[in-house]
Design a protein around this motif. Structure first.
Motif, mmCIF file in Angstrom:
data_model
loop_
_atom_site.group_PDB
_atom_site.id
_atom_site.type_symbol
_atom_site.label_atom_id
_atom_site.label_comp_id
_atom_site.label_asym_id
_atom_site.label_seq_id
_atom_site.Cartn_x
_atom_site.Cartn_y
_atom_site.Cartn_z
ATOM 1 N N GLU A 115 -33.574 20.666 -4.394
ATOM 2 C CA GLU A 115 -32.662 21.715 -4.845
ATOM 3 C C GLU A 115 -31.240 21.175 -4.828
ATOM 4 O O GLU A 115 -30.896 20.335 -4.002
ATOM 5 N N ARG A 138 -25.774 10.071 -10.573
ATOM 6 C CA ARG A 138 -26.454 10.155 -11.876
ATOM 7 C C ARG A 138 -27.971 10.220 -11.692
ATOM 8 O O ARG A 138 -28.642 11.036 -12.313
ATOM 9 N N GLU A 162 -25.151 17.024 -17.254
ATOM 10 C CA GLU A 162 -25.783 18.315 -16.994
ATOM 11 C C GLU A 162 -26.576 18.208 -15.707
ATOM 12 O O GLU A 162 -27.294 17.229 -15.504
ATOM 13 N N LEU A 163 -26.460 19.215 -14.851
ATOM 14 C CA LEU A 163 -27.174 19.194 -13.583
ATOM 15 C C LEU A 163 -28.679 19.295 -13.825
ATOM 16 O O LEU A 163 -29.180 20.302 -14.313
ATOM 17 N N GLU A 164 -29.371 18.207 -13.524
ATOM 18 C CA GLU A 164 -30.830 18.146 -13.629
ATOM 19 C C GLU A 164 -31.312 17.245 -12.502
ATOM 20 O O GLU A 164 -31.124 16.026 -12.546
ATOM 21 N N ILE A 165 -31.903 17.853 -11.480
ATOM 22 C CA ILE A 165 -32.271 17.094 -10.285
ATOM 23 C C ILE A 165 -33.477 16.204 -10.537
ATOM 24 O O ILE A 165 -34.334 16.499 -11.368
ATOM 25 N N ASP A 166 -33.514 15.105 -9.782
ATOM 26 C CA ASP A 166 -34.662 14.203 -9.783
ATOM 27 C C ASP A 166 -35.651 14.754 -8.759
ATOM 28 O O ASP A 166 -35.398 14.674 -7.554
ATOM 29 N N THR A 177 -28.908 13.665 -9.869
ATOM 30 C CA THR A 177 -28.497 14.958 -10.435
ATOM 31 C C THR A 177 -28.245 14.959 -11.935
ATOM 32 O O THR A 177 -28.067 16.032 -12.511
ATOM 33 N N GLY A 178 -28.140 13.804 -12.568
ATOM 34 C CA GLY A 178 -27.792 13.757 -13.982
ATOM 35 C C GLY A 178 -26.310 13.915 -14.262
ATOM 36 O O GLY A 178 -25.879 13.880 -15.409
#
Length: 152
Positions: free
Chosen positions: A124, A79, A114-118, A82-83
Motif C-alpha cells: 500500500e 520509480r 503516476e502512483l502505481e505500486i510494485d 511507486t512509478g
C-alpha cells in the motif's frame, strides 16, 4: 618493526594495497531512503511486504548498487516501488546503521509519474502529513520526517 611494515606496504602498491585495506575493514550495505514529498508537503509512505509485520510502514528505501550514486538510488527505488519520478534534494542522513548497514537519506520531491505500486515489494502507498503518520512506521523514518518538516 614499523619500518618493515612501511616497506612491505609500499612494495605492495595499488591493487594489493586496496585488497589488504578491503580485507581489514568492515563491509557495508548502503541502505538509501528518500523522504519524498508532494506539492502539498505530504510524505509518501509505503507499507512494505518484506518488512516486519509490526513495523511495515516506511519511506521508499532500497540498497544502492555497486558504484551507484546514492541520489540515483533514490530515483531508481522510488520509480521501481511507486512509478513516481522524483527530484533529489539535500542529504539529510549519513550514518552507520544496523549491523553492517550504512544509512543514507535524501529529501526528494515528486516531479512526475503516476502512483502505481510494485505489488512484489509494496502492499500500500499513502500520502500523509506529519500529523497523520500511521502506526507501525519505522522509528528512524519518523525521525527523518520530523527532522525535515517545513517551518512556518
Amino acid at each position: 618493526m614499523n619500518r618493515l611494515i612501511g616497506r612491505v606496504w609500499h612494495a605492495l602498491r595499488g591493487p594489493l594495497q586496496r585488497r589488504v585495506v578491503w580485507l581489514a575493514h568492515a563491509k557495508f550495505t548502503a541502505g538509501v531512503t528518500g523522504v519524498v514529498r508532494d506539492d502539498a508537503g505530504r510524505y509518501l509512505l509505503l507499507r512494505h511486504r518484506l518488512w516486519s509485520g509490526s513495523r511495515p510502514w516506511g519511506l521508499p528505501t532500497g540498497c544502492a548498487r555497486n558504484g551507484e550514486d546514492f541520489r540515483d538510488t533514490v530515483v531508481r527505488e522510488v520509480r521501481e516501488e511507486t512509478g513516481l519520478e522524483v527530484e533529489v534534494g539535500a542529504l539529510i542522513r549519513l550514518r552507520s546503521g544496523f549491523e553492517l548497514r550504512m544509512e543514507v537519506a535524501y529529501e526528494a520531491t515528486v516531479v512526475g509519474g503516476e502512483l502505481e505500486i510494485d505489488p512484489l515489494e509494496v502492499l500500500e502507498a499513502r500520502w500523509c502529513t506529519a500529523d497523520e503518520l500511521p502506526e507501525g512506521l519505522q522509528e528512524s523514518h519518523r525521525e527523518l520526517i520530523q527532522g525535515t518538516m517545513p517551518t512556518a
